[in-house]
Design an enzyme around this catalytic site. Structure first.
Site, PDB file in Angstrom:
ATOM      1  N   HIS A 150      16.152 -90.343  36.531  1.00 26.83           N
ATOM      2  CA  HIS A 150      15.357 -89.142  36.323  1.00 26.83           C
ATOM      3  C   HIS A 150      14.555 -89.210  35.028  1.00 26.83           C
ATOM      4  CE1 HIS A 150      14.777 -85.459  38.551  1.00 26.83           C
ATOM      5  NE2 HIS A 150      14.723 -84.758  37.424  1.00 26.83           N
TER       6      HIS A 150
ATOM      7  N   ARG B 240      11.684 -88.135  42.592  1.00 27.11           N
ATOM      8  CA  ARG B 240      13.134 -88.018  42.456  1.00 27.11           C
ATOM      9  C   ARG B 240      13.773 -89.181  43.197  1.00 27.11           C
ATOM     10  NH1 ARG B 240      11.299 -82.736  43.783  1.00 27.11           N
ATOM     11  NH2 ARG B 240      11.608 -81.217  42.098  1.00 27.11           N
TER      12      ARG B 240
ATOM     13  N   HIS C 267       7.218 -78.682  41.425  1.00 26.89           N
ATOM     14  CA  HIS C 267       7.941 -77.584  40.795  1.00 26.89           C
ATOM     15  C   HIS C 267       7.535 -76.259  41.430  1.00 26.89           C
ATOM     16  CE1 HIS C 267       8.680 -79.992  36.834  1.00 26.89           C
ATOM     17  NE2 HIS C 267       9.548 -80.277  37.780  1.00 26.89           N
TER      18      HIS C 267
ATOM     19  N   ARG D  86      11.017 -90.064  35.794  1.00 29.09           N
ATOM     20  CA  ARG D  86      10.233 -88.911  36.253  1.00 29.09           C
ATOM     21  C   ARG D  86       9.807 -88.053  35.058  1.00 29.09           C
ATOM     22  NH1 ARG D  86       9.543 -85.042  40.571  1.00 29.09           N
ATOM     23  NH2 ARG D  86      10.098 -82.927  39.938  1.00 29.09           N
TER      24      ARG D  86
ATOM     25  N   TYR E  93       7.783 -79.638  29.423  1.00 28.98           N
ATOM     26  CA  TYR E  93       7.290 -80.934  28.943  1.00 28.98           C
ATOM     27  C   TYR E  93       6.377 -80.785  27.731  1.00 28.98           C
ATOM     28  CZ  TYR E  93       9.242 -82.806  33.227  1.00 28.98           C
ATOM     29  OH  TYR E  93      10.114 -83.153  34.236  1.00 28.98           O
TER      30      TYR E  93
ATOM     31  N   LYS F 245      12.745 -81.616  47.330  1.00 30.03           N
ATOM     32  CA  LYS F 245      13.647 -80.556  46.892  1.00 30.03           C
ATOM     33  C   LYS F 245      13.096 -79.203  47.333  1.00 30.03           C
ATOM     34  CE  LYS F 245      16.080 -78.879  42.801  1.00 30.03           C
ATOM     35  NZ  LYS F 245      16.266 -79.045  41.337  1.00 30.03           N
TER      36      LYS F 245
END
Length: 477
Positions: A418, A328, A444, A421, A453, A353
């Site tokens: 982003h 990120r 995640h 990524r 994805y 995050k």
């Protein structure tokens, strides 16, 4: 006169509703004493500037002719003091002149009903029941759509309290087939000191709980806007319906995103739970239906083209690291030279995050690129520093690096950092990497986030044969 049960000799005790003239906070007021009764409280609230005082333990109203007249009208049997010159008709001690601010006027103007009235919580509650009503802070008035029975409802409610009704255009019903939200909430009023104090407490609570700076900033902005929207009401008077009005009258006209609405609901839930201690609003507030957007992905050729046009070594290294490690933007800028473990081929991402640490694999090509960069720039604190030594590279500057690269590469897509990524994760999946590993690399929390994805990977989709190809002939007309 009111009778209620008590533990006296005969089991009954007589309570008389009475009024008396007092001086409260250096202001002449009329004190009204009566045993608690919700109906009586609702009626006395109809008097403008009626207040409850914890200090004297009673309701009190303005000491003027109009307030006294309304009091007598609402409570004809109220007892007047014997030693004070208060008359039921026109009190001699009151000024007969009524201020303009105390007038209630209605102006009928085309599609709108302009209502001006003194501040009174009961009246405000009533006015807010109208659909699409708004408060005009610049002119201190309420604007109500002039359709259906709105004018009749105003007349029935305020009745004899209305001083005048002015018609500036031909009076008549205006049909509204559709509602135009752009006509609502042109500006928001400023917050008072009490609301600002509550927001300050909310900020301190989040900082104490170690919420990220971006979350604190987002929540403070959202709850500030919401509290400005509900003015002149206070946070103690907010209901779930106010959030619905906020969405329909403020967010939708401004075309604010689903994510902004979600953030506003999250901020409101947390604010009312922690600061106001309100369970009602936190249980009833609902988030909007989630959008199911696919991540934006570039081809490997497009990524290579973007990196190829970057001639500045630092710029090329930054964008390359975002793509090669699926970082990120904030994670890249928080990196330090000590976070690179070249012997083990790992990059340590600290406090990403959700304040989670994770490790990301580094390829030999990436390690070589980082070594060459380090020899040239010798960063002191941060892996990527600004023009001054020890100064962290800014997010804005990083965005401009990508923007200039897109121009040089002649790529017209609205690419963001982003996207790199997303492209990294999708290309890993197309190379056969297990979803569980991709989830760990990207950091995640839920595997469902990583599974998205699979919807943009072209590896399996390209294997699907269209039945169109099986047609022997195709006639084009």
């Amino acid at each position: 006169m009111y009778i209620c049960w008590s533990g006296g000799l005969f089991g009954l005790k007589v309570f008389t509703m009475k009024t008396s003239k007092i001086v409260h906070h250096n202001e002449d007021r009329l004190r009204v004493d009566f045993p608690f009764n919700q109906e009586k409280v609702s009626r006395i609230r109809q008097i403008p500037d009626a207040r409850w005082s914890k200090t004297i333990g009673a309701w009190h109203i303005p000491c003027n002719q109009e307030a006294f007249r309304q009091l007598i009208g609402l409570f004809p049997d109220i007892e007047l003091p014997q030693n004070q010159p208060l008359e039921r008709n026109t009190p001699a001690t009151f000024s007969p002149t009524k201020s303009v601010e105390a007038e209630i006027t209605i102006e009928v103007s085309g599609e709108s009903l302009i209502l001006k009235m003194p501040k009174n919580e009961a009246d405000i509650q009533f006015v807010r029941t109208f659909k699409y009503v708004r408060w005009d802070n610049s002119k201190l008035r309420w604007v109500i759509p002039n359709y259906s029975r709105n004018l009749e409802l105003l007349k029935d409610y305020f009745n004899t309290r209305i001083d005048r009704i002015k018609t500036t255009v031909a009076l008549g019903r205006v049909e509204h087939d559709t509602y135009t939200p752009l006509q609502t909430i042109p500006e928001l009023p400023r917050l008072d000191s009490e609301s600002l104090k509550e927001i300050g407490q909310f900020r301190q609570w989040m900082e104490h709980k170690r919420y990220s700076d971006s979350t604190v900033k987002t929540y403070i902005m959202a709850i500030t806007t919401f509290l400005r929207f509900v003015k002149p009401r206070t946070s103690a008077e907010v209901t779930n319906a106010d959030m619905q009005d906020f969405v329909y009258q403020y967010m939708i006209p401004r075309k604010l995103s689903f994510s902004y609405q979600n953030q506003a609901v999250n901020a409101a839930r947390l604010f009312f739970k922690t600061i106001r201690g309100s369970v009602f609003i936190t249980e009833q507030l609902e988030r909007p239906r989630r959008e199911h957007k696919l991540p934006n992905v570039m081809s490997k050729e497009e990524v290579a083209l973007i990196l190829r046009v970057l001639h500045n070594q630092k710029h090329r290294t930054m964008l390359s690291l975002i793509y090669s490690c699926g970082l990120r933007r904030g994670e890249l800028l928080e990196l330090k030279p000590t976070d690179i473990d070249s012997k083990r081929g790992l990059l340590i991402v600290r406090q990403g995050k959700g304040r989670k640490d994770r490790v990301v694999p580094l390829s030999e090509k990436t390690i070589f690129m980082l070594r060459e960069y380090y020899k040239s720039y010798r960063p002191q604190i941060w892996l990527f520093e600004g023009q001054k030594a020890g100064e962290q590279y800014s997010e804005r500057s990083l965005e401009m690096v990508l923007k200039h690269a897109l121009v040089a590469a002649k790529i017209k897509k609205p690419v963001t950092l982003h996207w790199l990524r997303h492209s990294y994760a999708t290309h890993l999946l197309e190379n056969g990497t297990d979803l569980r590993y991709i989830q760990e690399i990207l950091g995640h929390k839920s595997s469902k986030t990583t599974e998205i994805y699979t919807h943009v990977s072209t590896q399996s989709i390209k294997k699907i044969k269209s039945p169109f190809d099986d047609l022997e002939t195709l006639v084009v007309r």
